[in-house]
Design a protein around this motif. Structure first.
Motif, PDB file in Angstrom:
ATOM      1  N   UNK A 115     -13.849  -5.810  57.436  1.00 21.70           N
ATOM      2  CA  UNK A 115     -13.968  -4.617  58.272  1.00 21.70           C
ATOM      3  C   UNK A 115     -13.200  -3.430  57.698  1.00 21.70           C
ATOM      4  N   UNK A 116     -12.200  -3.709  56.857  1.00 22.05           N
ATOM      5  CA  UNK A 116     -11.414  -2.636  56.238  1.00 22.05           C
ATOM      6  C   UNK A 116     -12.171  -1.938  55.116  1.00 22.05           C
ATOM      7  N   UNK A 117     -13.252  -2.541  54.661  1.00 21.00           N
ATOM      8  CA  UNK A 117     -13.954  -2.013  53.491  1.00 21.00           C
ATOM      9  C   UNK A 117     -13.703  -2.820  52.236  1.00 21.00           C
ATOM     10  N   UNK A 118     -12.876  -3.863  52.328  1.00 22.59           N
ATOM     11  CA  UNK A 118     -12.733  -4.773  51.187  1.00 22.59           C
ATOM     12  C   UNK A 118     -14.076  -5.481  51.019  1.00 22.59           C
ATOM     13  N   UNK A 119     -14.688  -5.319  49.852  1.00 26.83           N
ATOM     14  CA  UNK A 119     -16.062  -5.799  49.677  1.00 26.83           C
ATOM     15  C   UNK A 119     -16.222  -6.868  48.600  1.00 26.83           C
ATOM     16  N   UNK A 120     -15.095  -7.380  48.094  1.00 25.45           N
ATOM     17  CA  UNK A 120     -15.162  -8.445  47.097  1.00 25.45           C
ATOM     18  C   UNK A 120     -13.922  -9.316  47.233  1.00 25.45           C
ATOM     19  N   UNK A 121     -14.112 -10.633  47.172  1.00 32.32           N
ATOM     20  CA  UNK A 121     -13.009 -11.585  47.184  1.00 32.32           C
ATOM     21  C   UNK A 121     -12.953 -12.318  45.853  1.00 32.32           C
ATOM     22  N   UNK A 122     -11.744 -12.700  45.460  1.00 31.49           N
ATOM     23  CA  UNK A 122     -11.546 -13.571  44.314  1.00 31.49           C
ATOM     24  C   UNK A 122     -10.692 -14.742  44.787  1.00 31.49           C
ATOM     25  N   UNK A 123     -11.305 -15.902  44.902  1.00 25.74           N
ATOM     26  CA  UNK A 123     -10.665 -17.067  45.519  1.00 25.74           C
ATOM     27  C   UNK A 123     -10.153 -18.018  44.434  1.00 25.74           C
ATOM     28  N   UNK A 124      -8.846 -18.294  44.458  1.00 24.78           N
ATOM     29  CA  UNK A 124      -8.217 -19.116  43.434  1.00 24.78           C
ATOM     30  C   UNK A 124      -8.372 -20.602  43.714  1.00 24.78           C
ATOM     31  N   UNK A 125      -9.458 -21.186  43.252  1.00 22.75           N
ATOM     32  CA  UNK A 125      -9.761 -22.597  43.509  1.00 22.75           C
ATOM     33  C   UNK A 125      -9.100 -23.496  42.468  1.00 22.75           C
ATOM     34  N   UNK A 126      -9.319 -23.188  41.184  1.00 21.95           N
ATOM     35  CA  UNK A 126      -8.808 -23.893  39.998  1.00 21.95           C
ATOM     36  C   UNK A 126      -9.454 -25.265  39.791  1.00 21.95           C
ATOM     37  N   UNK A 127      -9.603 -26.058  40.850  1.00 23.49           N
ATOM     38  CA  UNK A 127     -10.304 -27.344  40.763  1.00 23.49           C
ATOM     39  C   UNK A 127     -10.668 -27.781  42.177  1.00 23.49           C
ATOM     40  N   UNK A 128     -11.651 -28.660  42.264  1.00 28.95           N
ATOM     41  CA  UNK A 128     -12.021 -29.247  43.556  1.00 28.95           C
ATOM     42  C   UNK A 128     -11.550 -30.694  43.672  1.00 28.95           C
ATOM     43  N   UNK A 129     -10.854 -31.208  42.649  1.00 30.30           N
ATOM     44  CA  UNK A 129     -10.470 -32.611  42.607  1.00 30.30           C
ATOM     45  C   UNK A 129      -8.991 -32.777  42.948  1.00 30.30           C
ATOM     46  N   UNK A 130      -8.722 -33.726  43.827  1.00 24.93           N
ATOM     47  CA  UNK A 130      -7.370 -33.880  44.378  1.00 24.93           C
ATOM     48  C   UNK A 130      -6.318 -34.120  43.294  1.00 24.93           C
ATOM     49  N   UNK A 131      -6.613 -35.009  42.351  1.00 14.96           N
ATOM     50  CA  UNK A 131      -5.625 -35.330  41.317  1.00 14.96           C
ATOM     51  C   UNK A 131      -5.318 -34.110  40.457  1.00 14.96           C
ATOM     52  N   UNK A 132      -6.354 -33.336  40.155  1.00 11.32           N
ATOM     53  CA  UNK A 132      -6.158 -32.146  39.313  1.00 11.32           C
ATOM     54  C   UNK A 132      -5.371 -31.077  40.073  1.00 11.32           C
ATOM     55  N   UNK A 133      -5.692 -30.886  41.345  1.00 14.77           N
ATOM     56  CA  UNK A 133      -4.964 -29.904  42.149  1.00 14.77           C
ATOM     57  C   UNK A 133      -3.489 -30.285  42.283  1.00 14.77           C
ATOM     58  N   UNK A 134      -3.236 -31.565  42.463  1.00 12.24           N
ATOM     59  CA  UNK A 134      -1.856 -32.025  42.563  1.00 12.24           C
ATOM     60  C   UNK A 134      -1.110 -31.779  41.255  1.00 12.24           C
ATOM     61  N   UNK A 135      -1.773 -32.055  40.132  1.00 11.29           N
ATOM     62  CA  UNK A 135      -1.141 -31.843  38.830  1.00 11.29           C
ATOM     63  C   UNK A 135      -0.826 -30.368  38.604  1.00 11.29           C
ATOM     64  N   UNK A 136      -1.646 -29.483  39.179  1.00 11.13           N
ATOM     65  CA  UNK A 136      -1.434 -28.041  39.028  1.00 11.13           C
ATOM     66  C   UNK A 136      -0.467 -27.473  40.056  1.00 11.13           C
ATOM     67  N   UNK A 137      -0.009 -28.305  40.988  1.00 12.15           N
ATOM     68  CA  UNK A 137       0.920 -27.838  42.002  1.00 12.15           C
ATOM     69  C   UNK A 137       0.287 -26.984  43.075  1.00 12.15           C
ATOM     70  N   UNK A 138      -1.039 -27.111  43.256  1.00  9.98           N
ATOM     71  CA  UNK A 138      -1.732 -26.297  44.252  1.00  9.98           C
ATOM     72  C   UNK A 138      -1.498 -26.860  45.654  1.00  9.98           C
ATOM     73  N   UNK A 139      -1.551 -25.981  46.667  1.00 12.60           N
ATOM     74  CA  UNK A 139      -1.251 -26.416  48.037  1.00 12.60           C
ATOM     75  C   UNK A 139      -2.511 -26.722  48.834  1.00 12.60           C
TER      76      UNK A 139
END
Length: 386
Positions: free
Chosen positions: A122-146
């Motif tokens: 609603x503010x006019x922000x018209x693009x998002x960049x979502x930091x996924x890095x991986x969809x796999x639990x073991x890889x996300x854990x290794x990267x320290x993602x929350x």
């Protein structure tokens, strides 16, 4: 564009980068200026500081409108829509927005809810960049993602539901113990979410990170190459054209903010540790950077700018080409003179040698690396050092 009286230098388009330096937790591979957030964020104080910082930088605008804004971090989605709205309103009042301005916000899965996304839109922000890095639990854990893989998928769902028809997903490859199948699983899962843009880049060990001092075991070079080739083939088959070293987009959905950066456009940088590249109507070009620590940036006695460096004429060919040659299609040859104020003939000797070595395409109308030149970009750039 603004033009000098002599007609030899065109002021490039102007963008704005806004740095939000807080994260829920610092990732072990991250070398960006990011800091773990406390129980509360100083939103109001930080927005006040950002607008005061921008006020000082208005001297660099030279009657240009902003063509793009990028909220980077850190995790900008930790800030409320109210705080970001006040900031955007202040920026528009001070500088002015182009009618088709692109406004991108970086977000991490697990740091928002759908109502927040709707507020951003609603503010006019018209693009998002979502930091996924991986969809796999073991890889996300290794990267320290929350976040977990399910949260990453829900983030894309929420983005679409909030009205974002233009969003990027960030993915890494070359992760600890990653196979080709693992990498392609991540890519296929990302593609199934319907992003208009994918940033797909190799994990690297950067100084001043946990991974630098305690490096994980990463795939061997041959496997990294196989992952790269297989991933690029999949992305091409799914309609994502590679337009930069690690950027892939649907037709017409290239990140305009990044394209401005890679084509040596100007950008203001506000926020803790933000960098800027700025031109004057007389053709002088400088890089500036802001004080890095949030506590110093918020200090009432603050001096926002931490340093600046004027680019000498002899540096400009390398500085320009370091960015432009990252683009798979390069740039029109005439843009070199428009962005640097230097004659194209200055590149002639190095250009012929680069063509002889098969690193630069023999196209008089464009400056564009060959496939070999993309692979050996550092070798190509060395030829243009003064």
């Amino acid at each position: 564009m603004s033009e000098t009286a002599g007609g030899s230098f065109l002021l490039p388009p102007l963008a704005l980068y806004i740095h939000i330096p807080w994260c829920v937790r610092k990732c072990p591979y991250c070398d960006f200026n990011s800091h773990a957030a406390g129980p509360t964020l100083p939103e109001e104080e930080y927005v006040d500081a950002l607008l005061a910082d921008l006020d000082i930088d208005l001297q660099h605008v030279h009657d240009r409108l902003l063509t793009s804004i990028f909220f980077g971090g850190g995790t900008p989605s930790l800030f409320s829509d109210r705080a970001l709205g006040r900031l955007l309103e202040g920026a528009e009042q001070r500088v002015g927005f182009a009618p088709d301005i692109e406004i991108t916000l970086e977000a991490n899965p697990g740091t928002f809810e759908q109502a927040k996304f709707k507020g951003y839109r609603a503010l006019g922000i018209n693009r998002l960049s979502i930091g996924v890095q991986s969809f796999q639990e073991a890889k996300l854990k290794a990267l320290g993602r929350i976040h977990d893989g399910g949260e990453a998928i829900r983030a894309a769902d929420m983005a679409r539901a909030a009205g974002f028809d233009n969003f990027n997903l960030d993915l890494m490859h070359g992760l600890p113990e990653q196979s080709i199948e693992d990498a392609l699983f991540d890519l296929r899962t990302a593609i199934s979410q319907g992003p208009t843009h994918l940033s797909w880049y190799q994990l690297t060990m950067e100084p001043n990170t946990v991974f630098w001092s305690q490096p994980p075991v990463l795939p061997e070079d041959d496997l990294l190459w196989d992952i790269q080739e297989a991933g690029q083939a999949l992305l091409a088959a799914e309609g994502y054209a590679q337009y930069e070293v690690s950027a892939y987009a649907r037709p017409g959905k290239q990140a305009r903010h990044n394209l401005n950066y890679w084509t040596f456009g100007d950008f203001l940088g506000i926020g803790a540790g933000a960098h800027a590249k700025l031109s004057t109507p007389a053709g002088h070009i400088q890089r500036t950077w802001k004080t890095r620590l949030p506590k110093d940036y918020l200090d009432p006695a603050r001096v926002f700018q931490a340093g600046e460096r004027a680019l000498e004429a002899g540096e400009l060919p390398f500085e320009y080409l370091m960015n432009v040659l990252r683009l798979t299609e390069g740039a029109p040859a005439e843009l070199f003179s428009q962005r640097t104020g230097l004659p194209l003939q200055q590149l002639e000797q190095a250009r012929r040698e680069a063509e002889r070595q098969g690193l630069l395409q023999a196209d008089p109308a464009r400056l564009v690396a060959t496939a070999k030149g993309q692979l050996f970009l550092n070798d190509l750039l060395q030829l243009f050092l003064d």
